[in-house]
Scaffold this active site. Structure first.
Site, PDB file in Angstrom:
ATOM      1  CB  THR A  87     -16.254  -2.434  -8.179  1.00  0.00           C
ATOM      2  OG1 THR A  87     -16.395  -3.467  -7.208  1.00  0.00           O
ATOM      3  CG2 THR A  87     -17.524  -2.312  -8.999  1.00  0.00           C
ATOM      4  N   GLY A 133     -26.411   2.782   1.756  1.00  0.00           N
ATOM      5  CA  GLY A 133     -25.266   3.700   1.702  1.00  0.00           C
ATOM      6  C   GLY A 133     -24.021   2.867   1.582  1.00  0.00           C
ATOM      7  CG  ASP A 182      -2.094   0.907   1.055  1.00  0.00           C
ATOM      8  OD1 ASP A 182      -3.210   0.401   0.840  1.00  0.00           O
ATOM      9  OD2 ASP A 182      -1.917   2.153   1.087  1.00  0.00           O
ATOM     10  CB  THR A 238     -12.883   2.107  -8.497  1.00  0.00           C
ATOM     11  OG1 THR A 238     -13.806   1.193  -7.873  1.00  0.00           O
ATOM     12  CG2 THR A 238     -11.753   1.314  -9.111  1.00  0.00           C
ATOM     13  CE  LYS A 279      -5.231   2.308   4.098  1.00  0.00           C
ATOM     14  NZ  LYS A 279      -5.859   2.300   2.764  1.00  0.00           N
ATOM     15  CB  CYS A 285     -20.140  -1.144  -2.556  1.00  0.00           C
ATOM     16  SG  CYS A 285     -18.514  -1.652  -1.993  1.00  0.00           S
ATOM     17  NE  ARG A 322     -16.060   3.652   2.440  1.00  0.00           N
ATOM     18  CZ  ARG A 322     -15.584   2.630   1.728  1.00  0.00           C
ATOM     19  NH1 ARG A 322     -14.959   2.850   0.594  1.00  0.00           N
ATOM     20  NH2 ARG A 322     -15.729   1.389   2.152  1.00  0.00           N
ATOM     21  CG  PHE A 358     -19.564 -10.988  -5.593  1.00  0.00           C
ATOM     22  CD1 PHE A 358     -20.232 -10.137  -6.487  1.00  0.00           C
ATOM     23  CD2 PHE A 358     -18.800 -12.015  -6.110  1.00  0.00           C
ATOM     24  CE1 PHE A 358     -20.131 -10.346  -7.864  1.00  0.00           C
ATOM     25  CE2 PHE A 358     -18.704 -12.229  -7.482  1.00  0.00           C
ATOM     26  CZ  PHE A 358     -19.371 -11.397  -8.358  1.00  0.00           C
ATOM     27  CG  LEU A 359     -15.362  -8.127   0.668  1.00  0.00           C
ATOM     28  CD1 LEU A 359     -15.682  -7.139   1.771  1.00  0.00           C
ATOM     29  CD2 LEU A 359     -13.986  -8.710   0.931  1.00  0.00           C
TER      30      LEU A 359
HETATM   31  C1  UDX Z   1     -22.505  -4.483  -0.873  1.00  0.00           C
HETATM   32  C2  UDX Z   1     -22.872  -5.819  -1.530  1.00  0.00           C
HETATM   33  O1  UDX Z   1     -23.837  -6.498  -0.710  1.00  0.00           O
HETATM   34  C3  UDX Z   1     -21.628  -6.675  -1.687  1.00  0.00           C
HETATM   35  O2  UDX Z   1     -21.945  -7.893  -2.333  1.00  0.00           O
HETATM   36  C4  UDX Z   1     -20.606  -5.889  -2.518  1.00  0.00           C
HETATM   37  O3  UDX Z   1     -19.413  -6.622  -2.647  1.00  0.00           O
HETATM   38  C5  UDX Z   1     -20.320  -4.547  -1.880  1.00  0.00           C
HETATM   39  O4  UDX Z   1     -21.539  -3.832  -1.679  1.00  0.00           O
HETATM   40  P1  UDX Z   1     -21.976  -3.684   1.616  1.00  0.00           P
HETATM   41  O5  UDX Z   1     -21.691  -2.331   1.065  1.00  0.00           O
HETATM   42  O6  UDX Z   1     -21.061  -4.242   2.656  1.00  0.00           O
HETATM   43  O7  UDX Z   1     -22.009  -4.766   0.432  1.00  0.00           O
HETATM   44  O8  UDX Z   1     -23.425  -3.603   2.243  1.00  0.00           O
HETATM   45  P2  UDX Z   1     -24.819  -4.357   2.139  1.00  0.00           P
HETATM   46  O9  UDX Z   1     -24.923  -5.372   3.211  1.00  0.00           O
HETATM   47  O10 UDX Z   1     -25.111  -4.784   0.768  1.00  0.00           O
HETATM   48  O11 UDX Z   1     -25.790  -3.156   2.531  1.00  0.00           O
HETATM   49  C6  UDX Z   1     -25.808  -1.970   1.757  1.00  0.00           C
HETATM   50  C7  UDX Z   1     -26.756  -0.953   2.321  1.00  0.00           C
HETATM   51  O12 UDX Z   1     -28.096  -1.365   2.077  1.00  0.00           O
HETATM   52  C8  UDX Z   1     -26.650  -0.693   3.816  1.00  0.00           C
HETATM   53  O13 UDX Z   1     -26.708   0.707   4.009  1.00  0.00           O
HETATM   54  C9  UDX Z   1     -27.874  -1.378   4.380  1.00  0.00           C
HETATM   55  O14 UDX Z   1     -28.315  -0.754   5.555  1.00  0.00           O
HETATM   56  C10 UDX Z   1     -28.874  -1.220   3.238  1.00  0.00           C
HETATM   57  N1  UDX Z   1     -29.929  -2.240   3.225  1.00  0.00           N
HETATM   58  C11 UDX Z   1     -29.614  -3.543   3.012  1.00  0.00           C
HETATM   59  C12 UDX Z   1     -31.268  -1.859   3.368  1.00  0.00           C
HETATM   60  O15 UDX Z   1     -31.572  -0.681   3.544  1.00  0.00           O
HETATM   61  N2  UDX Z   1     -32.235  -2.811   3.317  1.00  0.00           N
HETATM   62  C13 UDX Z   1     -31.952  -4.118   3.116  1.00  0.00           C
HETATM   63  O16 UDX Z   1     -32.899  -4.921   3.064  1.00  0.00           O
HETATM   64  C14 UDX Z   1     -30.607  -4.503   2.955  1.00  0.00           C
END
Ligand code: UDX
Length: 438
Positions: free
Chosen positions: A125, A261, A34, A89, A39, A264, A334, A153-154
């Site tokens: 991504t 939010g 990095d 990204t 970090k 991603c 974020r 997809f984490l």
């Molecule tokens: C997401 C994708 O799920 C993941 O596969 C990808 O690799 C990165 O983006 P993440 O950002 O960790 O992962 O969050 P996620 O669990 O998907 O939740 C995203 C947002 O949606 C959160 O703000 C959550 O509160 C909101 N959410 C989720 C809802 O408002 N309602 C739901 O039913 C599910």
């Protein structure tokens, strides 16, 4: 590929740090690189610059084996056979598109050190077409190396699980050799029966943005239905449960509330719109504009309920906000809907005090003007209204009778439809939730 092979991970943020620790746990020697020396120093001490359940322990464990190291020196990647590019990204400052500066510079930084036959594997991504152009760039700089794309997809909060037991592995490759190298790297994961999907570079890139667009659509769909429930006198939680029993629809990602939010979903759907427009396919993803708009409207709807419950002029009121992170089990703020709402109410003159189990420091960094409390008790003391905006487990466990003795006014808005409404009402609270009118 033998387990004693060396891998490099370029970019040690959320994705990279997780990937490095997990690959080391599979038995590989892993060099994390990095450009941020702070970090690197933290990670080398076994400390994570962010919160992710279980990851700090795994990091420390892997460093102790001697297999996992971190550095800012790109020349150290010369030993590695496979190089995972995990840099960010982010959304560009001047538009919807993704900023590709970091991926491009990561590839040119490692190029001079790549050994014959090395495989560069993009995990970030990116807009479709990026992998192809990076591959061309690499062919110029290091003709003996190759490039593949392997989207990740984490989910935050489940990073280790999603890396070591993913529900599928997707690889974008141009030849069999690259596919075989990746099959060898992921052999222990494949042995679990994990589906393996070989694609071309463009499809692999698209799988990621399509998946995130679908998830965002599901959330905005249910939030749109919540708006209709409010207008028609229905209950979104009952509606979501009822439609979710249809296996074609499924019950997951139908939690109505203040919307999505994080680092991603919001940026990925915006970058997808920007890229589709460049490709002349803007009509195909035009609906994402509406998905984004519904999502942002959910934040506004909470503020409207606050004004209805308190008053148009908020200056005389203390509002206790429970939750700052974009979702529970994360310290990531974020594009957090919770923090955005808190900030807007603060800007409207309310006395806003925010609590979060893990996100206070990152939230304070972003919005130094906001007031924060380190305990729920301090946060809710003498409040006129409580806003529940991130569904941490500890908020669900709150006793409304105890909290009722601390506040000025027993009024709560559940922005996540996660609290037990009857429990709060039985304790004498005025309880509002998005999409539930009765
Ligand atoms: C997401 C994708 O799920 C993941 O596969 C990808 O690799 C990165 O983006 P993440 O950002 O960790 O992962 O969050 P996620 O669990 O998907 O939740 C995203 C947002 O949606 C959160 O703000 C959550 O509160 C909101 N959410 C989720 C809802 O408002 N309602 C739901 O039913 C599910």
């Amino acid at each position: 590929m033998a387990m004693n092979s060396t891998l490099s991970v370029i970019g040690c943020g959320y994705l990279g740090a997780t990937h490095a620790a997990c690959m080391s746990s599979l038995g590989f020697s892993v060099i994390g690189v990095d450009t941020d020396p702070k970090k690197v120093a933290m990670l080398s001490r076994g400390e994570l610059p962010f919160y992710e359940p279980g990851l700090e322990a795994l990091l420390a464990q892997e460093i102790a084996t001697g297999r996992l190291t971190f550095t800012s020196d790109f020349s150290t990647v010369a030993d590695a056979d496979v190089h995972f590019v995990c840099v960010g990204t982010p959304q560009s400052k001047d538009g919807l598109a993704a900023d590709l500066t970091y991926v491009k510079s990561a590839v040119s930084a490692i190029a001079p050190f790549l050994k014959e036959g090395a495989l560069v594997v993009g995990k970030s991504t990116v807009p479709v077409g990026t992998a192809q152009s990076l591959r061309e760039q690499l062919m110029q700089l290091a003709p003996a190396a190759d490039l593949a794309w392997n989207p990740e997809f984490l989910r935050e909060g489940f990073a280790i699980e999603d890396t070591l037991t993913p529900n599928r592995l997707v690889v974008g490759v141009v030849n069999d050799r690259a596919e075989q190298i990746l099959k060898d790297v992921y052999a222990p994961i494949l042995a679990l029966g994990t589906p393996w999907i070989r694609a071309d570079l463009a499809t692999a890139e698209l799988v990621k943005v399509a998946a995130n667009s679908f998830l965002a659509t599901k959330i905005s769909f249910i939030n749109a239905m919540a708006e209709v429930c409010e207008a028609a006198g229905g209950d979104i939680t009952v509606l979501a449960k009822a439609i979710g029993y249809d296996p074609r629809i499924g019950s997951r990602f139908l939690q109505a509330g203040i919307g999505f939010g994080g680092g991603c979903l919001p940026k990925d759907i915006r970058a997808f719109m920007a890229r589709a427009e460049e490709l002349g396919a803007q009509q195909a993803v035009e609906f994402l504009r509406e998905i984004d708009a519904i999502n942002l409207r959910a934040r506004q709807r909470v503020i409207d309920v606050v004004r209805t419950d308190l008053s148009e002029d908020l200056t005389a009121y203390k509002i206790a906000v429970l939750g700052a992170t974009f979702k529970p089990d994360s310290d990531d703020v974020r594009d957090s809907p919770a923090l955005d709402i808190a900030m807007q109410l603060h800007a409207a003159g309310a006395n806003v005090v925010v609590h979060d189990p893990k996100g206070i420091e990152p939230a304070r960094k972003r919005f130094p003007d906001l007031n924060f409390a380190h305990s729920v008790t301090d946060c809710v003391k003498d409040a006129d209204l409580i806003l529940h905006l991130t569904e941490w487990k500890e908020y669900r466990a709150l006793d409304p009778l105890v909290i009722g003795n601390l506040v000025k006014n027993k009024m709560i808005i559940d922005g996540r439809n996660a609290l037990d409404r009857e429990l709060w009402r039985d304790a004498g609270w005025k309880f509002h939730a998005l999409g539930r009118t009765n």
